[in-house]
Design a protein around this motif. Structure first.
Motif, PDB file in Angstrom:
ATOM      1  N   LEU A  26       1.171   3.806  -3.078  1.00 20.46           N
ATOM      2  CA  LEU A  26       1.024   5.329  -2.885  1.00 20.46           C
ATOM      3  C   LEU A  26       1.992   6.174  -3.351  1.00 20.46           C
ATOM      4  O   LEU A  26       1.894   7.106  -4.032  1.00 20.46           O
ATOM      5  CB  LEU A  26       0.805   5.612  -1.571  1.00 20.46           C
ATOM      6  CG  LEU A  26       0.483   7.197  -1.000  1.00 20.46           C
ATOM      7  CD1 LEU A  26      -0.795   7.724  -1.601  1.00 20.46           C
ATOM      8  CD2 LEU A  26       0.602   7.134   0.457  1.00 20.46           C
ATOM      9  N   LYS A  79       0.632  -1.216   0.068  1.00 17.17           N
ATOM     10  CA  LYS A  79       0.050   0.033   0.075  1.00 17.17           C
ATOM     11  C   LYS A  79       0.937   1.191  -0.028  1.00 17.17           C
ATOM     12  O   LYS A  79       0.658   2.126  -0.718  1.00 17.17           O
ATOM     13  CB  LYS A  79      -0.936  -0.059   1.153  1.00 17.17           C
ATOM     14  CG  LYS A  79      -2.191   0.903   1.164  1.00 17.17           C
ATOM     15  CD  LYS A  79      -2.908   0.904   2.436  1.00 17.17           C
ATOM     16  CE  LYS A  79      -4.188   0.874   2.273  1.00 17.17           C
ATOM     17  NZ  LYS A  79      -4.950   0.915   3.585  1.00 17.17           N
ATOM     18  N   VAL A 118       4.339  11.941   1.221  1.00 18.23           N
ATOM     19  CA  VAL A 118       4.570  10.523   0.895  1.00 18.23           C
ATOM     20  C   VAL A 118       5.761  10.113   1.198  1.00 18.23           C
ATOM     21  O   VAL A 118       6.078   8.948   1.960  1.00 18.23           O
ATOM     22  CB  VAL A 118       4.269  10.210  -0.432  1.00 18.23           C
ATOM     23  CG1 VAL A 118       4.519   8.706  -0.696  1.00 18.23           C
ATOM     24  CG2 VAL A 118       2.704  10.370  -0.792  1.00 18.23           C
ATOM     25  N   SER A 135       1.972   8.736  -6.714  1.00 22.45           N
ATOM     26  CA  SER A 135       2.335  10.002  -6.905  1.00 22.45           C
ATOM     27  C   SER A 135       3.453  10.416  -7.578  1.00 22.45           C
ATOM     28  O   SER A 135       3.534  11.427  -8.243  1.00 22.45           O
ATOM     29  CB  SER A 135       2.413  10.404  -5.177  1.00 22.45           C
ATOM     30  OG  SER A 135       1.801  10.223  -4.325  1.00 22.45           O
ATOM     31  N   ASN A 170      -1.294  10.508   7.184  1.00 23.83           N
ATOM     32  CA  ASN A 170      -2.165   9.811   6.280  1.00 23.83           C
ATOM     33  C   ASN A 170      -3.566  10.695   5.831  1.00 23.83           C
ATOM     34  O   ASN A 170      -3.815  10.851   4.688  1.00 23.83           O
ATOM     35  CB  ASN A 170      -2.703   8.477   6.990  1.00 23.83           C
ATOM     36  CG  ASN A 170      -3.612   7.582   5.792  1.00 23.83           C
ATOM     37  OD1 ASN A 170      -3.332   7.880   4.669  1.00 23.83           O
ATOM     38  ND2 ASN A 170      -4.379   6.586   6.300  1.00 23.83           N
TER      39      ASN A 170
END
Length: 100
Positions: free
Chosen positions: A8, A4, A70, A12, A82
């Motif tokens: 992410l 995950k 991130v 990005s 988050n």
């Protein structure tokens, strides 16, 4: 959970790379012979800002902020960060939408 985080980061980073390409923003200019001239620019170019198209540049700045958040989240995950990532990505998405 690691998948995950890297998903992410990958999404990005891919958004950032696509915004660097010089085909992200299209400006149409009037041509006296009839067919309008189409010029394309990067999201980071200030030329569209000069023609009052602010959305792409704001999206580019928010994407840079998202990349920093991130990167911090990969090394020190917390719930507040988050939430901030979700908010910034939502704002970046809403400013990237333009309809002409």
């Amino acid at each position: 959970m690691k998948i995950k985080k890297f998903l992410l980061a990958g999404l990005s980073l891919s958004a950032f790379i696509l915004e660097l390409l010089p085909v992200g923003v299209v400006l149409n200019f009037a041509n006296p012979e009839g067919e309008p001239w189409r010029r394309t620019y990067s999201y980071f170019s200030l030329t569209p800002v000069g023609y009052a198209n602010f959305g792409p540049f704001i999206t580019a700045v928010l994407t840079c902020d998202l990349l920093v958040q991130v990167a911090i989240y990969l090394f020190k995950p917390c719930k507040g960060l988050n939430t901030a990532i979700m908010n910034v990505s939502g704002f970046a998405t809403s400013t990237s939408y333009h309809r002409f």
